[in-house]
Structure formats: structure tokens, C-alpha cells
Design an enzyme around this catalytic site. Structure first.
Site, PDB file in Angstrom:
ATOM      1  N   ARG A  56      -1.739  -7.033  13.895  1.00  0.00           N
ATOM      2  CA  ARG A  56      -2.116  -6.147  12.783  1.00  0.00           C
ATOM      3  C   ARG A  56      -3.042  -6.868  11.803  1.00  0.00           C
ATOM      4  O   ARG A  56      -3.999  -6.288  11.302  1.00  0.00           O
ATOM      5  CB  ARG A  56      -0.853  -5.634  12.069  1.00  0.00           C
ATOM      6  N   LYS A  85       0.823  -1.219   0.000  1.00  0.00           N
ATOM      7  CA  LYS A  85       0.000   0.000   0.000  1.00  0.00           C
ATOM      8  C   LYS A  85       0.861   1.274   0.000  1.00  0.00           C
ATOM      9  O   LYS A  85       0.634   2.180  -0.787  1.00  0.00           O
ATOM     10  CB  LYS A  85      -0.847  -0.045   1.281  1.00  0.00           C
ATOM     11  N   ARG A 120      -9.621   2.915   8.572  1.00  0.00           N
ATOM     12  CA  ARG A 120      -9.370   1.517   8.920  1.00  0.00           C
ATOM     13  C   ARG A 120     -10.542   0.913   9.676  1.00  0.00           C
ATOM     14  O   ARG A 120     -10.499  -0.260  10.051  1.00  0.00           O
ATOM     15  CB  ARG A 120      -8.127   1.425   9.802  1.00  0.00           C
ATOM     16  N   ARG A 127      10.994  -6.881   4.776  1.00  0.00           N
ATOM     17  CA  ARG A 127      11.137  -5.420   4.856  1.00  0.00           C
ATOM     18  C   ARG A 127      12.013  -5.049   6.064  1.00  0.00           C
ATOM     19  O   ARG A 127      12.899  -4.210   5.969  1.00  0.00           O
ATOM     20  CB  ARG A 127       9.748  -4.782   4.998  1.00  0.00           C
ATOM     21  N   ARG A 185      10.830  -0.583  11.630  1.00  0.00           N
ATOM     22  CA  ARG A 185       9.589  -0.274  12.334  1.00  0.00           C
ATOM     23  C   ARG A 185       9.425  -1.177  13.545  1.00  0.00           C
ATOM     24  O   ARG A 185       9.654  -2.379  13.460  1.00  0.00           O
ATOM     25  CB  ARG A 185       8.395  -0.459  11.381  1.00  0.00           C
TER      26      ARG A 185
END
Ligand code: AMP
Length: 204
Positions: free
Chosen positions: A150, A13, A88, A127, A139
Site C-alpha cells: 500500500r 484520512k 489515487r 488499528r 481489515r
């Protein structure tokens, strides 16, 4: 052009929102980026959001809506924006409608990136690994534990948005498992169809 980009964590995204924003010449508004900035500068929003973000949970609606309200009404968003990571929840979607309606505006389309859940964990851990190798900030929620939360939050609270927007006739879904360039082209095509124009000329 006012666009919402929906998709689970790890669906690409953020990458696609940045590209679309550049191609269309409108700002990308990422609530995740805004909240991370608030956490790192220690604002009151940041202090309230920090722990829940670290765990992978969702920040309370009223806090995020407040953050979004400030930026969608800024002059640089006058010609439109791409919302990345917002809404969300259905409550956030309703608040967004109210904010836009107050300015006699509406959403043009909602783009959904569809990605199988079993590839998401690999993508996120990758990532984090790459960020570490390249000495970029990793992160705090790119861990296996936080990702589980999540994903749960996505399934439980964000996925219902696809039905919500489908029923309004503005949802367009794109296969997010294709190569990045193909996904980007498919998103532009979906926007062009929505706006009833033959093709969108991407900016150089
Ligand atoms: P993201 O960068 O979009 O993956 O967002 C990172 C984290 O910020 C999320 O896991 C949430 O904790 C928080 N967050 C971002 N956007 C929202 C939102 N619209 N509603 C609630 N929490 C959010």
C-alpha cells in the site's frame, strides 16, 4: 463544497473525512468502504476487486471510477462531498474532472495530510490490534505485508497527485501528526481560507 482528502494509509484520512463530513453536512465518499461493501456482498465489482485489495494493490482505475461516478451524481451529493481515498492516480483525477465538468462543477480544494512514513506502520498495526480487542472486523489489508504494498503504491501512483493539484493551485497541506482535534481544526481552517470565508461554523 467538493473536497478531496489525500494522505497515505494510516494518515488518519478516514477519521478526518468522517468528522469533516459531519461538520460540513456533506457526505463522505470513501472508495475503500464502497469496495469493501462490494466485496462482502459479492457484486461483480467486488469479485474483481477482492484479491488486489487483499494484497494492498490498487483496483483498476475504470472499476473505481465507475463506483465513484454513481455516487457523486446522487442527490445527497448535490451540495458537495468529501472524497476519501479517491483519486489515487492521475488518471482517476482526470476522470473526476471530466465527471464534474459534465455537470459544470469543479473541485473546491484538495487537502493533503502529511505524515512521516515511519509512523504509519505502527498506526496501522495498532488499528488492527484495537479492532481485534474490541471484536470489530479487522481489515484483511492491515498486515505488515499488505501495508508495504500500500505504501509503495501510494509513493509511486498517488503521491504524484500532490504536484498535480499543486500546479492547479488547489492543494492545501496539513500536518497529520498533530492530535486529532488539531488536525480537524487545521483542515477546517484550510477550507475556510480556500473559500475566502473568515471561519467555518462546524455543525454541532
Ligand atoms: P482505503 O480504505 O482507502 O485504505 O482503501 C482500501 C483499498 O481499496 C486500497 O488499498 C485499494 O486496494 C482499494 N481502493 C480504494 N480506493 C481506491 C482507488 N481510488 N483506486 C484504486 N484502489 C482503491
Amino acid at each position: 463544497m467538493r473536497i478531496v482528502l489525500l494522505g497515505p494509509p494510516g494518515s488518519g484520512k478516514g477519521t478526518q473525512a468522517i468528522r469533516l463530513a459531519q461538520q460540513l453536512g456533506i457526505p463522505q465518499l470513501s472508495t475503500g468502504d464502497m469496495l469493501r461493501a462490494a466485496v462482502s456482498t459479492g457484486t461483480s465489482v467486488g469479485r474483481k476487486a477482492e484479491a488486489v485489495m487483499e494484497s494492498g494493490g490498487l483496483v483498476p482505475d475504470e472499476l473505481v471510477v465507475e463506483v465513484v461516478a454513481q455516487c457523486i451524481l446522487q442527490p445527497d451529493a448535490e451540495n458537495g462531498f468529501i472524497l476519501d481515498g479517491f483519486p489515487r492516480t492521475v488518471a482517476q483525477a482526470r476522470s473526476l474532472e471530466d465527471l464534474l465538468l459534465a455537470k459544470q462543477l469543479n473541485l473546491d480544494c484538495v487537502l493533503e495530510l502529511r505524515v512521516d512514513e515511519d509512523v504509519l506502520l505502527g498506526r496501522i498495526l495498532n488499528r488492527a490490534r484495537e479492532a481485534k480487542i474490541n471484536r470489530h472486523a479487522v481489515r484483511v489489508d492491515d498486515t505488515e505485508e499488505a501495508l508495504k504494498v500500500r505504501l509503495q503504491e501510494y509513493r509511486r501512483r498517488t503521491e504524484p497527485l500532490t504536484d498535480y493539484y499543486r500546479s492547479k493551485g488547489i492543494l492545501r497541506s496539513v500536518d497529520g501528526l498533530q492530535p486529532i482535534n488539531i488536525v480537524a481544526a487545521s483542515l477546517l481552517e484550510a477550507i475556510a481560507r480556500e473559500l475566502c470565508v473568515p471561519k467555518i461554523q462546524a455543525r454541532a
